[in-house]
Each structure stands twice: as structure tokens, then as C-alpha cells.
Scaffold this motif. Structure first.
Motif, PDB file in Angstrom:
ATOM      1  N   GLY A 301       0.818  -1.211   0.000  1.00  0.00           N
ATOM      2  CA  GLY A 301       0.000   0.000   0.000  1.00  0.00           C
ATOM      3  C   GLY A 301       0.851   1.259   0.000  1.00  0.00           C
ATOM      4  O   GLY A 301       0.484   2.277  -0.584  1.00  0.00           O
ATOM      5  N   ARG A 302       2.005   1.211   0.644  1.00  0.00           N
ATOM      6  CA  ARG A 302       2.933   2.344   0.635  1.00  0.00           C
ATOM      7  C   ARG A 302       4.320   1.823   0.975  1.00  0.00           C
ATOM      8  O   ARG A 302       4.489   0.753   1.566  1.00  0.00           O
ATOM      9  CB  ARG A 302       2.503   3.415   1.636  1.00  0.00           C
ATOM     10  N   ILE A 313       5.923   6.727  -0.331  1.00  0.00           N
ATOM     11  CA  ILE A 313       5.283   6.605  -1.647  1.00  0.00           C
ATOM     12  C   ILE A 313       4.040   5.752  -1.480  1.00  0.00           C
ATOM     13  O   ILE A 313       4.091   4.660  -0.914  1.00  0.00           O
ATOM     14  CB  ILE A 313       6.225   5.956  -2.674  1.00  0.00           C
ATOM     15  N   SER A 314       2.944   6.273  -1.965  1.00  0.00           N
ATOM     16  CA  SER A 314       1.703   5.501  -1.993  1.00  0.00           C
ATOM     17  C   SER A 314       1.334   5.232  -3.435  1.00  0.00           C
ATOM     18  O   SER A 314       1.888   5.838  -4.354  1.00  0.00           O
ATOM     19  CB  SER A 314       0.582   6.249  -1.264  1.00  0.00           C
ATOM     20  N   PHE A 315       0.398   4.330  -3.633  1.00  0.00           N
ATOM     21  CA  PHE A 315       0.080   3.879  -4.978  1.00  0.00           C
ATOM     22  C   PHE A 315      -1.417   4.016  -5.229  1.00  0.00           C
ATOM     23  O   PHE A 315      -2.176   3.045  -5.146  1.00  0.00           O
ATOM     24  CB  PHE A 315       0.525   2.426  -5.167  1.00  0.00           C
ATOM     25  N   PRO A 316      -1.851   5.241  -5.582  1.00  0.00           N
ATOM     26  CA  PRO A 316      -3.264   5.417  -5.945  1.00  0.00           C
ATOM     27  C   PRO A 316      -3.542   4.823  -7.322  1.00  0.00           C
ATOM     28  O   PRO A 316      -2.621   4.382  -8.024  1.00  0.00           O
ATOM     29  CB  PRO A 316      -3.429   6.928  -5.919  1.00  0.00           C
ATOM     30  N   GLY A 317      -4.819   4.833  -7.712  1.00  0.00           N
ATOM     31  CA  GLY A 317      -5.163   4.234  -8.990  1.00  0.00           C
ATOM     32  C   GLY A 317      -4.540   4.929 -10.174  1.00  0.00           C
ATOM     33  O   GLY A 317      -4.303   4.311 -11.216  1.00  0.00           O
ATOM     34  N   ALA A 318      -4.249   6.231 -10.039  1.00  0.00           N
ATOM     35  CA  ALA A 318      -3.721   6.977 -11.193  1.00  0.00           C
ATOM     36  C   ALA A 318      -2.225   6.811 -11.362  1.00  0.00           C
ATOM     37  O   ALA A 318      -1.672   7.184 -12.400  1.00  0.00           O
ATOM     38  CB  ALA A 318      -4.068   8.462 -11.045  1.00  0.00           C
ATOM     39  N   TYR A 327       3.192   9.179   7.843  1.00  0.00           N
ATOM     40  CA  TYR A 327       1.909   8.842   7.209  1.00  0.00           C
ATOM     41  C   TYR A 327       0.743   9.068   8.156  1.00  0.00           C
ATOM     42  O   TYR A 327      -0.403   9.084   7.744  1.00  0.00           O
ATOM     43  CB  TYR A 327       1.941   7.382   6.737  1.00  0.00           C
ATOM     44  N   LEU A 328       1.040   9.316   9.441  1.00  0.00           N
ATOM     45  CA  LEU A 328      -0.035   9.612  10.371  1.00  0.00           C
ATOM     46  C   LEU A 328      -0.553  11.036  10.206  1.00  0.00           C
ATOM     47  O   LEU A 328      -1.665  11.350  10.614  1.00  0.00           O
ATOM     48  CB  LEU A 328       0.444   9.379  11.809  1.00  0.00           C
TER      49      LEU A 328
END
Length: 393
Positions: A301-302, A313-318, A327-328
Motif C-alpha cells: 500500500g505504501r 510513496i503511496s500507490f493510488p489508482g492513477a 503517514y499519520l
């Protein structure tokens, strides 16, 4: 005055092998008699009476034997072949005597009980296996010392019928009938004449025993100062010889669940997985060193830096979102740092070209196109807005 002394042997035929008989052959007995008075010893005449099974003792000249106070007579029986059966033989002594020389003799009878035992055959001894430890139960050989006129049988503790003894002082199992585990053998030697039995035992061990019904033990200890297994209500504990936790070595382990503080790699100098309260750490063989996780594909997820304050780094759909801070917190756009450039592949009609943003040491930024024919050209950079307070390359 004693005139005649008689000794009658017991038994209806006076000579037999029964329990209440003295001898089977009276003629083989050597009988002698002596008269002892105050000054001398006189030899007497002893005659066997075969038909009555008795001995008669008289003076050699046929005279009466005078007995004064203190005189006595000794009748000795030697080389007596004793009857085989044990029992009590009662000898009967008959005395014909008178008080004066001219008086008629009267008869008196006395009983002499004699306990006899049966002849004991030599007992077997030295019952032993050729090898106390064998690899195959069919190769067992048992030996013993003993007389050949006894009947010998072998009994095994496993309950299987043992073959009979066919070789003097030796026994071995038939092919395919040897024991599969440690076995105690009993040698039974029986005297065919008396029925008396002798029992001897010996034990043979197998290096690789087989137990059909399993092994029941609270602990199994290895040999030669090795570790052991302790069986508890929740499973098995493996311990070293010192009593501390031991090691389990296996090529493959299949388990529904494995609980461990740390898992080491099996190769020399390999890294390890360390399980902490916050998750899993990959460590190298060097003390305190961080390890590397190599994988063909990682789904996450990240991905965050080592510190909790590092960017992530996160991984959104785009695509990919670069964020700064923990991340908090509320996600903030982060920076992408590159030494040479940021690349983009784009497909278009009629061919393919590569595009990237290049940064020079002079802090110049340009857009470069790589065409299919290998040539390069500069493109335009269009910026509609800058959301960050600064742009760093």
C-alpha cells in the motif's frame, strides 16, 4: 553274647531304582565289618544275601562274638550304586544275641533311615549371543555350554514361536523370523529322566528397532552427549545436551504456524528476518546491519523510508503519489530527487519515442525526445502552476 548280625535293604525286591530303594544292584556294594573291643580290632565275615537283599555279619570261624561293656561293631558299605529316584530308604538291622553263652539267642530289630537324593545332571551355563548388538534380527546366534543329554528349548519375549534346537549348544532364528526390536531369550533345559528344568536368559539389541505400537516416553535422550526431546501437553521441546534450547535441522518444514523471534538464512553469512513489535526487519549478517529484500514483485500500500519522519510513496489508482512527513499526518506532496533525469515512455501513432526531463550541473532543465531513428531533439516545457513552495532537482 552276640552270635549273628543281619542288615536288610529296603524294597519289595530288595534291589530297585524306586524312591524307597537304596540300590538297584546289591552285588556291586563293597561291604566290610569290624569288631572293636578294649584291646584290639577283629575283622568279621560279611556275606551278601542276594535273594533277600541283605548282608549277614558273623565271626570268620563261626564262633559267637562276645561283647563286653564298651565293645562295638562297625559295618561299612562302600561303592553303593544309589537308586536314581530321590526319597527315604529305611535299612533294617536284625540282631540275634543272648546274654549268656549257653542261652538261646533272641532277635531284635532296629530301623536306620537313610535320605538319598537323585543324581543331579550338570546344569547349562554361559548362555550368550555372538553379538549383543545386531543390525538384522535374522543374524542372531545364541550359544551355551551344557550336557548333551538335556532337552533344550528357546523362548523369546516377543511371543513369536521359536524354532527348535537342532545344533548342540547353538540356536539361530529361521530366515525372516528374527526380532524387529530388542528381545530377551530364555533357554529352557529339561532333564528327561527327572523332569528338572534349568532356565537361563540373555538379551539381544537391534540398532534400528521397529515398534508396531509406538514408543511411549516423557523424554527421549540422544546418545554420545547429544540433545533430547521432551514431550509436553502442548507439543515437543527440543533441548541441547546442556538442557538449553536445541536446534532443529531440516531440509523442509511444513507447519500451520511458526512462532519465532528471528529466522536466519540457511546459507553461510546469510541475513535474517527479525520480528519486532512493529513488524519485520531484514537484517544482514553483519552485527546491526540492515539487509536487502530482493523480490520479483512486491505488492504494498505504501513504501516509507527507514525513519518514521521520512517521506513515503503511496500507490493510488492513477499512479504514484510522493508524500513527505509521517503517514499519520495529513499527506503533503513530496519531492522527487534524480541525478540525471526523469523518464517517460509514451506510445503514439506511427512509432515510439522516449521522453525525459534532464537536469544539468548548471541547474538547467530541459525536455529531451528520443526518436525511433535514434536522433534526439529538445522539446518544450510548459508549466501552468507550481504547487510546491520550491522545486528541487
Amino acid at each position: 553274647m552276640n552270635n549273628r548280625l543281619g542288615l536288610t535293604l529296603p524294597g519289595p525286591r530288595r534291589a530297585d531304582d524306586g524312591a524307597d530303594h537304596l540300590t538297584p544292584d546289591i552285588t556291586k556294594i563293597k561291604a566290610t565289618g569290624n569288631y572293636h573291643d578294649q584291646s584290639r580290632v577283629r575283622k568279621l565275615k560279611v556275606q551278601p544275601q542276594v535273594t533277600t537283599g541283605s548282608f549277614q555279619v558273623t565271626d570268620p570261624a563261626g564262633h559267637r562274638i562276645p561283647f563286653a561293656p564298651g565293645d562295638y561293631l562297625v559295618l561299612k558299605l562302600e561303592d553303593v550304586p544309589v537308586a536314581a529316584a530321590a526319597g527315604l530308604a529305611v535299612l533294617r538291622v536284625t540282631e540275634a544275641a543272648s546274654r549268656t553263652q549257653n542261652a538261646s539267642p533272641s532277635t531284635a530289630v532296629a530301623a536306620v533311615p537313610l535320605v538319598k537324593t537323585a543324581k543331579q545332571a550338570p546344569a547349562p551355563s554361559n548362555f550368550h549371543p555372538d553379538k549383543a548388538m545386531v543390525d538384522d534380527g535374522d543374524k542372531i546366534v545364541l550359544r551355551w555350554d551344557g550336557p548333551g543329554d538335556l532337552d533344550y528349548k528357546i523362548r523369546s519375549s516377543d511371543g513369536n514361536p521359536a524354532p527348535g534346537v537342532t545344533t548342540k549348544g547353538e540356536w539361530k532364528p529361521d530366515p525372516g523370523t528374527g526380532p524387529k526390536r530388542d528381545t530377551t531369550y530364555t533357554l529352557i533345559a529339561t532333564d528327561p529322566n527327572t523332569g528338572r528344568q534349568h532356565f537361563l536368559t540373555t538379551t539381544v539389541q537391534l540398532r534400528n528397532p521397529t515398534f508396531e505400537s509406538g514408543i511411549h516416553a516423557s523424554r527421549v535422550q540422544g546418545t554420545a552427549n547429544t540433545g533430547g526431546l521432551t514431550f509436553t501437553t502442548d507439543g515437543v521441546h527440543v533441548s541441547a545436551n546442556s538442557g538449553a534450547w536445541g536446534a532443529v535441522h531440516a531440509d523442509k518444514v511444513e507447519a500451520g504456524q511458526v512462532t519465532a523471534a528471528k529466522i536466519h538464512g540457511g546459507r553461510p553469512n546469510a541475513g535474517a528476518l527479525l520480528f519486532t513489535t512493529s513488524g519485520v526487519e531484514v537484517v544482514s549478517n553483519a552485527p546491526g546491519g540492515q539487509g536487502i529484500l530482493l523480490a520479483d514483485r512486491v505488492n504494498a500500500g505504501r513504501v516509507q523510508g527507514k525513519s518514521t519522519n521520512d517521506g513515503w510513496i503511496s500507490f493510488p489508482g492513477a499512479g504514484i503519489q510522493v508524500s513527505s512527513g509521517t503517514y499519520l499526518d495529513t499527506p503533503k506532496n513530496g519531492c522527487v530527487f534524480a541525478e540525471v533525469g526523469i523518464f517517460q515512455n509514451q506510445s503514439f501513432s506511427g512509432g515510439k519515442e522516449n521522453r525525459w526531463i534532464a537536469m544539468s550541473d548548471g541547474a538547467e532543465v530541459c525536455v529531451i525526445h528520443m526518436h525511433e531513428d535514434g536522433t534526439r531533439s529538445y522539446g518544450d516545457m510548459k508549466v501552468s502552476s507550481v504547487k510546491n513552495d520550491f522545486a528541487r532537482w
